[in-house]
Design a protein around this motif. Structure first.
Motif, PDB file in Angstrom:
ATOM      1  N   LEU A   2       7.021  24.328   0.880  1.00  0.00           N
ATOM      2  CA  LEU A   2       6.388  24.019  -0.313  1.00  0.00           C
ATOM      3  C   LEU A   2       5.348  25.109   0.381  1.00  0.00           C
ATOM      4  N   ALA A   3       4.146  24.293   0.661  1.00  0.00           N
ATOM      5  CA  ALA A   3       2.574  24.580   0.475  1.00  0.00           C
ATOM      6  C   ALA A   3       2.352  25.349   2.064  1.00  0.00           C
ATOM      7  N   ASN A   4       3.553  25.722   2.002  1.00  0.00           N
ATOM      8  CA  ASN A   4       3.394  26.854   3.916  1.00  0.00           C
ATOM      9  C   ASN A   4       3.610  28.208   3.675  1.00  0.00           C
ATOM     10  N   LYS A   5       4.411  28.101   2.534  1.00  0.00           N
ATOM     11  CA  LYS A   5       4.997  29.351   1.502  1.00  0.00           C
ATOM     12  C   LYS A   5       3.699  29.500   0.429  1.00  0.00           C
ATOM     13  N   ALA A   6       2.633  28.939   0.120  1.00  0.00           N
ATOM     14  CA  ALA A   6       1.961  29.068  -1.201  1.00  0.00           C
ATOM     15  C   ALA A   6       0.349  29.421   0.327  1.00  0.00           C
ATOM     16  N   GLN A   7       0.876  29.141   1.129  1.00  0.00           N
ATOM     17  CA  GLN A   7      -0.497  28.664   1.740  1.00  0.00           C
ATOM     18  C   GLN A   7      -1.551  27.661   1.825  1.00  0.00           C
ATOM     19  N   VAL A   8      -1.330  26.869   1.254  1.00  0.00           N
ATOM     20  CA  VAL A   8      -2.273  26.071   1.236  1.00  0.00           C
ATOM     21  C   VAL A   8      -2.127  24.448   1.231  1.00  0.00           C
ATOM     22  N   ALA A   9      -3.129  23.866   1.431  1.00  0.00           N
ATOM     23  CA  ALA A   9      -2.878  22.400   1.985  1.00  0.00           C
ATOM     24  C   ALA A   9      -2.063  21.778   1.262  1.00  0.00           C
ATOM     25  N   VAL A  10      -1.803  20.146   2.430  1.00  0.00           N
ATOM     26  CA  VAL A  10      -1.584  18.938   2.318  1.00  0.00           C
ATOM     27  C   VAL A  10      -2.731  18.012   2.427  1.00  0.00           C
ATOM     28  N   VAL A  11      -3.238  17.433   1.272  1.00  0.00           N
ATOM     29  CA  VAL A  11      -3.667  15.771   1.459  1.00  0.00           C
ATOM     30  C   VAL A  11      -3.656  14.858   1.378  1.00  0.00           C
ATOM     31  N   TRP A  12      -3.602  14.034   2.113  1.00  0.00           N
ATOM     32  CA  TRP A  12      -2.998  12.099   1.265  1.00  0.00           C
ATOM     33  C   TRP A  12      -4.579  11.251   1.629  1.00  0.00           C
ATOM     34  N   SER A  13      -4.027  10.584   0.809  1.00  0.00           N
ATOM     35  CA  SER A  13      -5.049   9.294   0.399  1.00  0.00           C
ATOM     36  C   SER A  13      -4.041   8.354   0.357  1.00  0.00           C
ATOM     37  N   ALA A  14      -4.395   7.394   0.819  1.00  0.00           N
ATOM     38  CA  ALA A  14      -3.867   5.647   0.447  1.00  0.00           C
ATOM     39  C   ALA A  14      -4.716   5.083  -0.652  1.00  0.00           C
ATOM     40  N   SER A  15      -3.638   4.239  -0.983  1.00  0.00           N
ATOM     41  CA  SER A  15      -4.563   3.811  -2.246  1.00  0.00           C
ATOM     42  C   SER A  15      -3.237   2.283  -2.108  1.00  0.00           C
ATOM     43  N   MET A  52       1.091  -1.031   0.082  1.00  0.00           N
ATOM     44  CA  MET A  52       0.201  -0.298  -0.527  1.00  0.00           C
ATOM     45  C   MET A  52       0.776   1.038   0.262  1.00  0.00           C
ATOM     46  N   LEU A  53       0.317   1.890  -0.491  1.00  0.00           N
ATOM     47  CA  LEU A  53       1.091   3.817  -0.600  1.00  0.00           C
ATOM     48  C   LEU A  53       0.646   4.626  -0.143  1.00  0.00           C
ATOM     49  N   TYR A  54       1.120   6.328   0.575  1.00  0.00           N
ATOM     50  CA  TYR A  54       0.226   7.161   0.488  1.00  0.00           C
ATOM     51  C   TYR A  54       0.593   7.875  -0.656  1.00  0.00           C
ATOM     52  N   ARG A  55      -0.033   8.677  -1.252  1.00  0.00           N
ATOM     53  CA  ARG A  55       0.366   9.848  -2.373  1.00  0.00           C
ATOM     54  C   ARG A  55      -0.332  11.136  -1.099  1.00  0.00           C
ATOM     55  N   PHE A  56       0.672  12.136  -1.479  1.00  0.00           N
ATOM     56  CA  PHE A  56       0.548  13.170  -0.182  1.00  0.00           C
ATOM     57  C   PHE A  56       0.102  14.217  -1.968  1.00  0.00           C
ATOM     58  N   LYS A  57      -0.313  15.217  -1.777  1.00  0.00           N
ATOM     59  CA  LYS A  57      -0.909  16.108  -2.633  1.00  0.00           C
ATOM     60  C   LYS A  57      -1.182  17.346  -2.143  1.00  0.00           C
ATOM     61  N   SER A  58      -1.065  18.297  -3.041  1.00  0.00           N
ATOM     62  CA  SER A  58      -0.582  20.098  -2.997  1.00  0.00           C
ATOM     63  C   SER A  58      -0.388  20.515  -3.902  1.00  0.00           C
ATOM     64  N   GLN A  59      -1.144  21.957  -3.895  1.00  0.00           N
ATOM     65  CA  GLN A  59      -1.140  22.897  -4.951  1.00  0.00           C
ATOM     66  C   GLN A  59      -0.381  23.656  -5.091  1.00  0.00           C
ATOM     67  N   ALA A  60       0.507  23.177  -4.607  1.00  0.00           N
ATOM     68  CA  ALA A  60       2.176  24.117  -4.282  1.00  0.00           C
ATOM     69  C   ALA A  60       3.379  23.178  -5.262  1.00  0.00           C
TER      70      ALA A  60
END
Length: 109
Positions: A96-109, A1-9
């Protein structure tokens, strides 16, 4: 199983389940299949992971002094990848997400 972290930044970051769950535990997140690190949580999460990185890195430096002596006799062994090395990509993403002030989300697959 893997975790994928995503951010707009940044680009997506894929981590092995053990590494991702270890990082999420460090920052006090529940080990859910999906979650979010909100922009207001990012500075604290970065500090926690950097502290863990420094502690693990310091331990590794002390062990490396001993290991260097041992490896002189055993050239064929590959050292394990340390926690500090596994946290670097996630910490970079959070910064980088902090600099852009955007969230980081994760999902397991």
């Amino acid at each position: 199983m893997l975790y994928r972290f995503k951010s707009q930044a940044t680009a997506d970051l894929v981590m092995l389940v053990a590494d991702a769950q270890g990082a999420l535990r460090l920052i006090g997140k529940d080990l859910t299949p999906e979650g979010v690190i909100s922009p207001d949580q990012l500075p604290w999460a970065i500090d926690i992971l950097q502290h863990a990185w420094r502690e693990d890195n310091d331990l590794g430096l002390r062990e490396d002094t001993y290991a260097t002596e041992q490896l002189a006799e055993q050239d064929d062994e590959n050292p394990d990848v340390r926690l500090s090395q596994r946290l670097v990509p996630l910490v970079n993403m959070l910064e980088l997400a902090n600099k852009a002030q955007v969230a980081v989300v994760w999902s397991a697959s």
